[in-house]
Each structure stands twice: as C-alpha cells, then as structure tokens.
Scaffold this motif. Sequence first.
Motif, PDB file in Angstrom:
ATOM      1  N   GLU A 184      92.958 -66.322  34.600  1.00 12.28           N
ATOM      2  CA  GLU A 184      91.985 -66.638  35.659  1.00 12.28           C
ATOM      3  C   GLU A 184      91.658 -68.121  35.612  1.00 12.28           C
ATOM      4  N   ILE A 185      91.566 -68.745  36.778  1.00 11.87           N
ATOM      5  CA  ILE A 185      91.087 -70.118  36.868  1.00 11.87           C
ATOM      6  C   ILE A 185      89.827 -70.120  37.729  1.00 11.87           C
ATOM      7  N   LEU A 186      88.756 -70.703  37.195  1.00 11.56           N
ATOM      8  CA  LEU A 186      87.436 -70.658  37.825  1.00 11.56           C
ATOM      9  C   LEU A 186      87.082 -72.023  38.376  1.00 11.56           C
ATOM     10  N   LEU A 187      86.659 -72.070  39.641  1.00 11.08           N
ATOM     11  CA  LEU A 187      86.217 -73.295  40.301  1.00 11.08           C
ATOM     12  C   LEU A 187      84.746 -73.153  40.658  1.00 11.08           C
ATOM     13  N   VAL A 188      83.901 -74.056  40.149  1.00 12.61           N
ATOM     14  CA  VAL A 188      82.472 -74.024  40.451  1.00 12.61           C
ATOM     15  C   VAL A 188      82.240 -74.725  41.795  1.00 12.61           C
ATOM     16  N   MET A 189      81.660 -73.981  42.732  1.00 13.24           N
ATOM     17  CA  MET A 189      81.371 -74.525  44.052  1.00 13.24           C
ATOM     18  C   MET A 189      79.932 -75.012  44.172  1.00 13.24           C
ATOM     19  N   GLN A 190      79.037 -74.413  43.391  1.00 11.68           N
ATOM     20  CA  GLN A 190      77.615 -74.750  43.486  1.00 11.68           C
ATOM     21  C   GLN A 190      76.937 -74.394  42.169  1.00 11.68           C
ATOM     22  N   GLY A 191      76.102 -75.301  41.656  1.00 10.88           N
ATOM     23  CA  GLY A 191      75.332 -75.000  40.465  1.00 10.88           C
ATOM     24  C   GLY A 191      75.989 -75.467  39.177  1.00 10.88           C
ATOM     25  N   THR A 192      75.402 -75.027  38.065  1.00 11.31           N
ATOM     26  CA  THR A 192      75.863 -75.382  36.719  1.00 11.31           C
ATOM     27  C   THR A 192      76.048 -74.117  35.909  1.00 11.31           C
ATOM     28  N   LEU A 193      77.235 -73.925  35.373  1.00  8.92           N
ATOM     29  CA  LEU A 193      77.560 -72.725  34.619  1.00  8.92           C
ATOM     30  C   LEU A 193      77.941 -73.062  33.180  1.00  8.92           C
ATOM     31  N   PHE A 194      77.539 -72.194  32.266  1.00  4.88           N
ATOM     32  CA  PHE A 194      78.050 -72.219  30.897  1.00  4.88           C
ATOM     33  C   PHE A 194      79.091 -71.110  30.804  1.00  4.88           C
ATOM     34  N   VAL A 195      80.324 -71.482  30.444  1.00  2.22           N
ATOM     35  CA  VAL A 195      81.428 -70.509  30.431  1.00  2.22           C
ATOM     36  C   VAL A 195      82.140 -70.562  29.095  1.00  2.22           C
ATOM     37  N   GLY A 196      82.866 -69.491  28.780  1.00  2.00           N
ATOM     38  CA  GLY A 196      83.641 -69.510  27.560  1.00  2.00           C
ATOM     39  C   GLY A 196      84.511 -68.280  27.418  1.00  2.00           C
ATOM     40  N   PHE A 197      85.464 -68.368  26.476  1.00  2.00           N
ATOM     41  CA  PHE A 197      86.275 -67.203  26.121  1.00  2.00           C
ATOM     42  C   PHE A 197      86.490 -67.203  24.614  1.00  2.00           C
ATOM     43  N   VAL A 198      86.808 -66.013  24.085  1.00  2.00           N
ATOM     44  CA  VAL A 198      86.997 -65.828  22.651  1.00  2.00           C
ATOM     45  C   VAL A 198      88.439 -65.413  22.402  1.00  2.00           C
ATOM     46  N   THR A 199      89.071 -66.053  21.421  1.00  2.87           N
ATOM     47  CA  THR A 199      90.456 -65.737  21.109  1.00  2.87           C
ATOM     48  C   THR A 199      90.548 -64.429  20.322  1.00  2.87           C
ATOM     49  N   SER A 200      91.758 -63.964  20.130  1.00  2.68           N
ATOM     50  CA  SER A 200      91.998 -62.691  19.448  1.00  2.68           C
ATOM     51  C   SER A 200      91.803 -62.815  17.945  1.00  2.68           C
ATOM     52  N   ASN A 201      91.831 -61.665  17.272  1.00  2.00           N
ATOM     53  CA  ASN A 201      91.729 -61.629  15.812  1.00  2.00           C
ATOM     54  C   ASN A 201      92.912 -62.385  15.184  1.00  2.00           C
ATOM     55  N   PRO A 202      92.751 -62.968  14.002  1.00  2.00           N
ATOM     56  CA  PRO A 202      91.555 -62.897  13.159  1.00  2.00           C
ATOM     57  C   PRO A 202      90.562 -64.023  13.370  1.00  2.00           C
ATOM     58  N   ASN A 203      90.901 -65.021  14.199  1.00  2.00           N
ATOM     59  CA  ASN A 203      90.043 -66.203  14.286  1.00  2.00           C
ATOM     60  C   ASN A 203      88.805 -65.989  15.156  1.00  2.00           C
ATOM     61  N   ASN A 204      88.983 -65.287  16.296  1.00  2.00           N
ATOM     62  CA  ASN A 204      87.874 -65.072  17.227  1.00  2.00           C
ATOM     63  C   ASN A 204      87.148 -66.375  17.556  1.00  2.00           C
ATOM     64  N   THR A 205      87.926 -67.397  17.869  1.00  2.00           N
ATOM     65  CA  THR A 205      87.359 -68.713  18.189  1.00  2.00           C
ATOM     66  C   THR A 205      86.763 -68.712  19.585  1.00  2.00           C
ATOM     67  N   LEU A 206      85.566 -69.269  19.716  1.00  2.00           N
ATOM     68  CA  LEU A 206      84.924 -69.420  21.022  1.00  2.00           C
ATOM     69  C   LEU A 206      85.230 -70.798  21.584  1.00  2.00           C
ATOM     70  N   PHE A 207      85.818 -70.842  22.782  1.00  2.00           N
ATOM     71  CA  PHE A 207      85.994 -72.076  23.539  1.00  2.00           C
ATOM     72  C   PHE A 207      85.015 -72.030  24.701  1.00  2.00           C
ATOM     73  N   SER A 208      84.102 -72.982  24.764  1.00  2.00           N
ATOM     74  CA  SER A 208      83.056 -72.944  25.787  1.00  2.00           C
ATOM     75  C   SER A 208      82.837 -74.330  26.378  1.00  2.00           C
ATOM     76  N   LYS A 209      82.233 -74.342  27.576  1.00  2.00           N
ATOM     77  CA  LYS A 209      82.042 -75.599  28.283  1.00  2.00           C
ATOM     78  C   LYS A 209      80.958 -75.427  29.339  1.00  2.00           C
TER      79      LYS A 209
END
Length: 224
Positions: free
Chosen positions: A119-144
């Motif tokens: 999925e690619i997300l385009l913000v049209m209005q406002g301010t969003l905090f977004v992120g995704f978590v990778t699979s095991n074993p790291n479960n790293t959060l990438f956020s912006k």
Amino acid sequence: MKTLHFLVAFVLLASASPLAFASDPGPLQDFCVGINNTGNGVFVNGKFCKDPGLVIANDFFFQGLNIPRPTNNQVGSTVTLINVEQFLGLNTLGVAIARIDYAPNGGENPPHMHPRASEILLVMQGTLFVGFVTSNPNNTLFSKVLNQGDLFVFPQGMIHFQVNLGRTNAVAFASFGSQNPGLITVANAVFGSNPRINPFILARAFQLNPNVVKNLQAKFWNNN
C-alpha cells in the motif's frame, strides 16, 4: 515410473517459477471488465469478462471519492475501499484505491494488514502519524509523521496503522497493488473471530487476565 518422474519435475518447476511469488496475475488482454452475470462470459481471476465489443468508457470510470465520510465511530475513521467488487473495470489490472477519513484528535485507522498487496498512502489533508511493524523476530517499528502531500509505503502483509495528530479532520488516499488487497484488522481478527478463540488461549498469548480477554471479546463480538 515415467509418470512419477514427470510429476516430480513438474513440482520442482512450479516451485522455482517466479509466478509463485506474484500478487495478482498479469492480464493476457488489454482489459477484462468484470461482469457479475455468469451466463455469458469467460471466467478470469474471479470475474467473468464483459464482451470487449460492449465495453464503454464508463466501465473505466468511478466517481464519489471527493465526498467526505462520517468518522463518528469507535475508532474515529472511515475507509472507503474501491476494489474490483465496487469497480468492475479494475478486474485483472492489479490495482485498487481507498479514501480514508480521520476524525480530529486521534482518529485512527487501527493496526491491520493486507495479505495480497502493498500500500502507498498519500496525505491530502491534515497530519498523520503512521507506521508498520516488521515480522518476527525483530518486530521493528518504522514510523513517520506525514503532512499534506507526503507519501508512505506499507509493504505487503506488514501490520500498519495511521493516526490523526491534528485538531481538524484529515484525509488520505491509499493505493494498492492488487484488485482485491484484502483486510485483516488485528483486534477484530483476534478478539472478534467467529466462533470465538478460547479466552484462556488469548490470555496466555497476550499475558492478560482471562476476564480482560472475555471483556474484549464481548466488545468486538458486538461489533461483528
């Protein structure tokens, strides 16, 4: 014996084929506008094809995504998904789109995943905090934190979310690499499954009191 050798070779070739890793299959014609009438057509990728000689421009046209959707619900957001079920012209094209409306002050699109598409997300209005978590074993959060005009991509199958940080409504558009990306909302799947998962199983998995799990199941079961 020859038959056995053939079957083994076939399985090995199928396993090695790049097609095994594809999302939606590539089209073998210019287009295949879907039809729901099964009496006259050719079955392709879940939909019958409309006779190409009867296809018109409106088969590739959809309108209404400019209309704001209400967000006065429990999570404070509304996702308007346009996939092949709503827009038959998408059939075999491997794309879909969604409008997402977020309520002010924390309206969120809760943690979820799409099993069949990035999925690619385009913000049209406002301010969003977004992120995704990778699979095991790291479960790293990438956020912006995203502002109007910013893009963020969520890889296929990764659990991700969006939250409105602003005091006004926010709007984003999500594009998917599948005509039917699918949706698994984590909380609904875990606590609202039908039939319910044994609460003692979930209590151990989430390190919670079974009564807390039962309370969560009651809430999400009502939503279903």
